[in-house]
Design an enzyme around this catalytic site. Sequence first.
Site, PDB file in Angstrom:
ATOM      1  NE  ARG A   5       7.752 -29.821  -2.887  1.00 30.05           N
ATOM      2  CZ  ARG A   5       7.588 -28.481  -3.415  1.00 30.05           C
ATOM      3  NH1 ARG A   5       8.687 -27.637  -3.427  1.00 30.05           N
ATOM      4  NH2 ARG A   5       6.934 -28.717  -4.507  1.00 30.05           N
ATOM      5  CE  LYS A  24       8.443 -24.367   0.114  1.00 33.25           C
ATOM      6  NZ  LYS A  24       8.333 -23.009  -0.196  1.00 33.25           N
ATOM      7  NE  ARG A  59       9.181 -12.774  -8.397  1.00 30.79           N
ATOM      8  CZ  ARG A  59       8.978 -13.855  -7.806  1.00 30.79           C
ATOM      9  NH1 ARG A  59       8.051 -14.639  -8.443  1.00 30.79           N
ATOM     10  NH2 ARG A  59       9.116 -14.099  -6.265  1.00 30.79           N
ATOM     11  CG  ASP A 114      10.829 -23.767  -5.326  1.00 33.31           C
ATOM     12  OD1 ASP A 114      10.466 -23.114  -5.974  1.00 33.31           O
ATOM     13  OD2 ASP A 114      10.479 -24.184  -4.306  1.00 33.31           O
ATOM     14  CE  LYS A 143       1.312 -25.797  -7.415  1.00 26.02           C
ATOM     15  NZ  LYS A 143       2.460 -24.867  -7.359  1.00 26.02           N
ATOM     16  NE  ARG A 148       9.497 -27.053  -7.324  1.00 27.89           N
ATOM     17  CZ  ARG A 148       9.887 -26.105  -8.256  1.00 27.89           C
ATOM     18  NH1 ARG A 148      10.967 -26.507  -8.921  1.00 27.89           N
ATOM     19  NH2 ARG A 148       9.365 -25.047  -8.243  1.00 27.89           N
TER      20      ARG A 148
HETATM   21  O1  LIG Z   1       8.334 -16.360  -5.153  1.00 22.96           O
HETATM   22  C1  LIG Z   1       8.001 -17.547  -5.679  1.00 22.96           C
HETATM   23  O2  LIG Z   1       8.158 -17.328  -6.951  1.00 22.96           O
HETATM   24  C2  LIG Z   1       8.728 -18.720  -4.973  1.00 22.96           C
HETATM   25  C3  LIG Z   1       8.641 -18.450  -3.569  1.00 22.96           C
HETATM   26  C4  LIG Z   1       9.109 -19.835  -2.634  1.00 22.96           C
HETATM   27  O3  LIG Z   1       7.853 -20.074  -1.863  1.00 22.96           O
HETATM   28  P1  LIG Z   1       8.172 -19.532  -0.419  1.00 22.96           P
HETATM   29  O4  LIG Z   1       8.657 -18.064  -0.520  1.00 22.96           O
HETATM   30  O5  LIG Z   1       6.968 -19.578   0.298  1.00 22.96           O
HETATM   31  O6  LIG Z   1       9.422 -20.399   0.426  1.00 22.96           O
HETATM   32  C5  LIG Z   1       8.976 -21.171  -3.559  1.00 22.96           C
HETATM   33  O7  LIG Z   1       9.000 -22.369  -3.136  1.00 22.96           O
HETATM   34  C6  LIG Z   1       8.021 -21.156  -4.904  1.00 22.96           C
HETATM   35  O8  LIG Z   1       7.938 -22.191  -5.478  1.00 22.96           O
HETATM   36  C7  LIG Z   1       8.120 -19.667  -5.798  1.00 22.96           C
HETATM   37  C1  LIG Z   2       6.169 -24.538  -3.618  1.00 23.85           C
HETATM   38  C2  LIG Z   2       6.106 -24.350  -4.846  1.00 23.85           C
HETATM   39  O1  LIG Z   2       5.170 -23.611  -5.590  1.00 23.85           O
HETATM   40  P1  LIG Z   2       4.134 -22.518  -4.762  1.00 23.85           P
HETATM   41  O2  LIG Z   2       4.545 -22.206  -3.559  1.00 23.85           O
HETATM   42  O3  LIG Z   2       3.998 -21.398  -5.753  1.00 23.85           O
HETATM   43  O4  LIG Z   2       2.775 -23.256  -4.826  1.00 23.85           O
HETATM   44  C3  LIG Z   2       6.787 -24.992  -5.764  1.00 23.85           C
HETATM   45  O5  LIG Z   2       6.722 -24.671  -7.059  1.00 23.85           O
HETATM   46  O6  LIG Z   2       7.568 -26.050  -5.515  1.00 23.85           O
END
Ligand SMILES: O=C(O)C1=C[C@@H](OP(=O)(O)O)[C@@H](O)[C@H](O)C1
Ligand SMILES: C=C(OP(=O)(O)O)C(=O)O
Length: 395
Positions: free
Chosen positions: A308, A304, A25, A277, A376, A352
């Site tokens: 998962r 994901k 962000r 997460d 990552k 993860r």
């Molecule tokens: O906006 C973000 O930083 C994230 C949103 C989530 O994804 P989703 O919105 O697709 O669930 C999360 O799983 C990801 O690791 C980070």
């Molecule tokens: C899903 C994840 O990240 P992204 O959606 O940004 O690939 C994560 O960090 O578990």
Amino acid sequence: MKAKISSSYIEGKIRAPPSKSLGIRLIFLSLLTKVNLYASRELSDDLLVAKNAVNALKNGENYVYLGGSATTLRMLIPIALALGKKIKIDGDETLRRRPLNAIIKALKSAKFSSNSLPLIIEGKLEEETVIEGWESSQYISGLIYAYHIIGGGKIRIIPPISSKSYIEMTIDLFNRIGSDVKFEGNEILVNPRPLRGYEGEIPGDYALASFYALASLLTGGRIEIFGLYDPPEYFGDHNIVEIFSNMGAKSYYSSSWIVESADEYYPIKINVNDVPDLAISIATLSSVANGCSEIQGIERLRIKESDRISTIISTLGAFGVSAKYTNDNITIKGIKKEKILKGSIICPSDHRIAMMAGVLSLIHGGEVDNAECVKKSNPLFWQDLIKLGGKISLE
Ligand SMILES: O=C(O)C1=C[C@@H](OP(=O)(O)O)[C@@H](O)[C@H](O)C1
Ligand SMILES: C=C(OP(=O)(O)O)C(=O)O
């Protein structure tokens, strides 16, 4: 690379790894205001690709490679359109599997050359976007940035809304630096105001730090994790502190996260739809809880980096813990720590899952192949565990 782990005792003090979500962000924020980020350690792959994406937009490049970062991908799409860019986007094999259906359906004035990566996008952003909220919150975070670029707009989300905590994180960031973003019901109103800049470290990541907490909880240790941000009002990844406390750990935040192991951990019933997460971290502690835990709201974990639902169940199985999936829930039957097996996995290109197997291996040993996949989000994961007493060799 293979991580070979022996039974260890984890204790000490460690800085949390930089937040993947806040880092991405803040990097995108540099398109809108002055941002000066310091990083006290090497950046993760996802933060590096976010930097590449922003540089590509700033330099008018027509191609960008995003590795495995779906957050960067799904935020980039509306932002690139708001900037009037035509750009080709690609990623690794995990990112090519990640769905983009909701954003393609929502952006009526945009053209997508494909419904998955690699793809070319071009077109423009309407002042109002109606988008399904189930697939990913990342599109909505990207739209909030995009509406700051074009001078304002409205997002109408078709419920159910998933991963709401990440939408709150985006709104909280903008409003802290002077903007005016309102989230009322299923609508987000973006009324841009002049933005203050940001200067400083990328704040620590609670979900990533939770694996360090688990390392001490599973080996009878105590750990202090500093560099995290003060927990905000909304429910989010930072609530892992109280979740672990509710499961029996001594776990509290007082300018840093203090975690101390307990003789017994309690099972939990929790819905993780807003904090997906955390599912892996909660499943890991549930494996040694005294009873059955139930993790609900997990259907989206299938899309994901790995599926998962399958990889949590198979990884727990590798360490002798049984878990099963029934309609949108994972049930985990905890066992005594003494019964945890020496396990080994090949990381399914999911950082993860590698961290989950890594901390479970600290109990009675184990191996994680493809262990480099942690980079990552946290390239120093194995080195940090070694610093904390982990008996780990990397080959
Ligand atoms: O906006 C973000 O930083 C994230 C949103 C989530 O994804 P989703 O919105 O697709 O669930 C999360 O799983 C990801 O690791 C980070
Ligand atoms: C899903 C994840 O990240 P992204 O959606 O940004 O690939 C994560 O960090 O578990």
